[in-house]
Design an enzyme around this catalytic site. Structure first.
Site, PDB file in Angstrom:
ATOM      1  N   THR A   1      26.578 -46.472   8.384  1.00 44.18           N
ATOM      2  CA  THR A   1      25.412 -46.677   7.523  1.00 44.18           C
ATOM      3  C   THR A   1      25.602 -47.974   6.751  1.00 44.18           C
ATOM      4  O   THR A   1      26.737 -48.328   6.429  1.00 44.18           O
ATOM      5  CB  THR A   1      25.301 -45.491   6.541  1.00 44.18           C
TER       6      THR A   1
ATOM      7  N   ASP B   1      21.085 -38.417   2.912  1.00 46.25           N
ATOM      8  CA  ASP B   1      20.946 -38.939   1.547  1.00 46.25           C
ATOM      9  C   ASP B   1      20.371 -40.356   1.489  1.00 46.25           C
ATOM     10  O   ASP B   1      19.817 -40.754   0.468  1.00 46.25           O
ATOM     11  CB  ASP B   1      22.320 -38.951   0.862  1.00 46.25           C
TER      12      ASP B   1
ATOM     13  N   GLY C   1      28.239 -41.592   3.741  1.00 48.70           N
ATOM     14  CA  GLY C   1      29.111 -40.427   3.905  1.00 48.70           C
ATOM     15  C   GLY C   1      28.313 -39.239   4.380  1.00 48.70           C
ATOM     16  O   GLY C   1      27.210 -39.395   4.926  1.00 48.70           O
TER      17      GLY C   1
ATOM     18  N   GLY D   1      25.861 -36.896   4.199  1.00 49.50           N
ATOM     19  CA  GLY D   1      24.692 -36.983   3.339  1.00 49.50           C
ATOM     20  C   GLY D   1      24.331 -35.721   2.587  1.00 49.50           C
ATOM     21  O   GLY D   1      23.849 -35.773   1.448  1.00 49.50           O
TER      22      GLY D   1
HETATM   23  N1  ASP Z   1      24.927 -40.817   4.678  1.00 49.19           N
HETATM   24  C1  ASP Z   1      24.397 -40.924   6.003  1.00 49.19           C
HETATM   25  C2  ASP Z   1      23.638 -39.655   6.317  1.00 49.19           C
HETATM   26  O1  ASP Z   1      24.089 -38.601   5.960  1.00 49.19           O
HETATM   27  C3  ASP Z   1      25.446 -41.115   7.047  1.00 49.19           C
HETATM   28  C4  ASP Z   1      26.458 -42.194   6.751  1.00 49.19           C
HETATM   29  O2  ASP Z   1      26.572 -42.675   5.641  1.00 49.19           O
HETATM   30  O3  ASP Z   1      27.158 -42.627   7.687  1.00 49.19           O
HETATM   31  O4  ASP Z   1      22.629 -39.718   6.968  1.00 49.19           O
END
Ligand code: ASP
Length: 311
Positions: free
Chosen positions: A177, A208, A228, A230
């Site tokens: 992300t 998130d 992270g 989410g």
């Molecule tokens: N936070 C993102 C999600 O949950 C995924 C990521 O940060 O890699 O969609």
């Protein structure tokens, strides 16, 4: 222009770094991409541009780079589609824009900004968001544009693991992300985040990243972009919690970011990291994974790019 601050830009390319999966080639490509995004965003700030413009500029570079899970390079959902989410927030005015479940928008961060600036709404989803894009003249791309072999292979592996039940529920790795936070020469902060979400996500799952207060938040004092698992960042309203600690408790940025990322989130069972920036140009980049792709150009114009802890 009312010059009150030296501009600062901080970016991330995701906290899903798995040390054993990193090749020297991949590491080199990621570091180069982070430097490119920093240079592009910081050039905007140096020329007196706004933090919003810098955030969008840096994120577009990362969205266009297949090494990151956003735009080109987004992960695949359970149905073999790329489904993109993004959001942006202007700290000076608390205006915000968000989009989710997109399939045909090349740069979701640009559509999030357009929602903020050209619609009466904060968040638009799926077909509606794409109709809005067309109504303002933003072109749609063929969904095949987002296909990359690396992400396709990751989905195939996730589906195989699900069949053989070796995968822990929810533990599909989240990779790459992207996000940016910026402080411009007028002292104004902005934050933005863009993602393909999590590999093998189902049922229109939204994480998130496009949720204001969870993956993205900015006010007059503080700006945050998260990465992270989410679901946990949503439950913790992580980005807003960090800024609220700074505003209401007078915590330093570092203390606030550390407590949420290294305390609240892992206690709930989640993992990941954030980039955070305050109005004085202080930077915090805590994470509790193997690594987090990140970089910044500080108040003195010095560029720093890092992957692992202690760099
Ligand atoms: N936070 C993102 C999600 O949950 C995924 C990521 O940060 O890699 O969609």
């Amino acid at each position: 222009m009312n010059h009150v601050a030296s501009p600062v830009l901080v970016i991330h390319g995701g906290a899903g770094v798995v040390r054993k999966d990193m090749t020297p080639e991949k590491e080199k490509a990621v570091r180069a991409a982070l430097e490119k995004a920093l240079a592009a965003g910081h050039a905007v700030l140096k020329a007196g541009g706004s933090s919003l413009d810098a955030v969008v500029k840096a994120i577009v570079v990362l969205e266009d780079d297949p090494n990151f899970n956003a735009g080109k390079g987004a992960v695949f959902n359970h149905d073999g589609k790329n489904e993109l989410d993004a959001s942006i927030m202007d700290g000076a005015t608390l205006r915000a824009g968000a989009v989710a479940n997109l399939h045909r928008i090349k740069n979701p961060i640009e559509l999030a900004r357009a929602v903020m600036e050209k619609s009466d709404h904060v968040m638009l989803l799926g077909d509606g968001a794409e109709q809005f894009a067309q109504s303002i003249g933003m072109p749609l791309v063929d969904p095949a544009y987002f296909h990359t072999e690396e992400r396709w292979e990751a989905l195939r592996r996730a589906l195989d693991e699900a069949k053989t039940k070796t995968a822990e529920r929810g533990k599909t790795p989240h990779h790459g992300t992207v996000g940016a936070v910026a402080l411009d020469a007028c002292g104004k902060l902005a934050a933005g985040t863009s993602t393909g979400g999590m590999t093998d996500k189902r049922f229109g799952r939204v994480g998130d990243s496009p949720i204001i207060g969870a993956g993205t938040y900015a006010d007059a004092r503080c700006a945050v972009s998260a990465t992270g698992w989410g679901e946990f960042y949503i439950r913790a309203t992580a980005a807003r919690d960090i800024c609220a600690r700074v505003e209401f408790r007078g915590d330093s940025l570092k203390q606030a970011a550390d407590e949420v990322v290294l305390g609240v989130i892992p206690k709930l069972g989640g993992d990941g990291g954030v980039i955070a920036l305050d109005k004085n140009g202080n930077i915090a980049t805590p994470f509790n994974t193997d690594g987090m792709f990140r970089g910044w150009i500080d108040k003195n114009g010095k560029t720093h790019v890092a992957i692992y802890a202690g760099e």
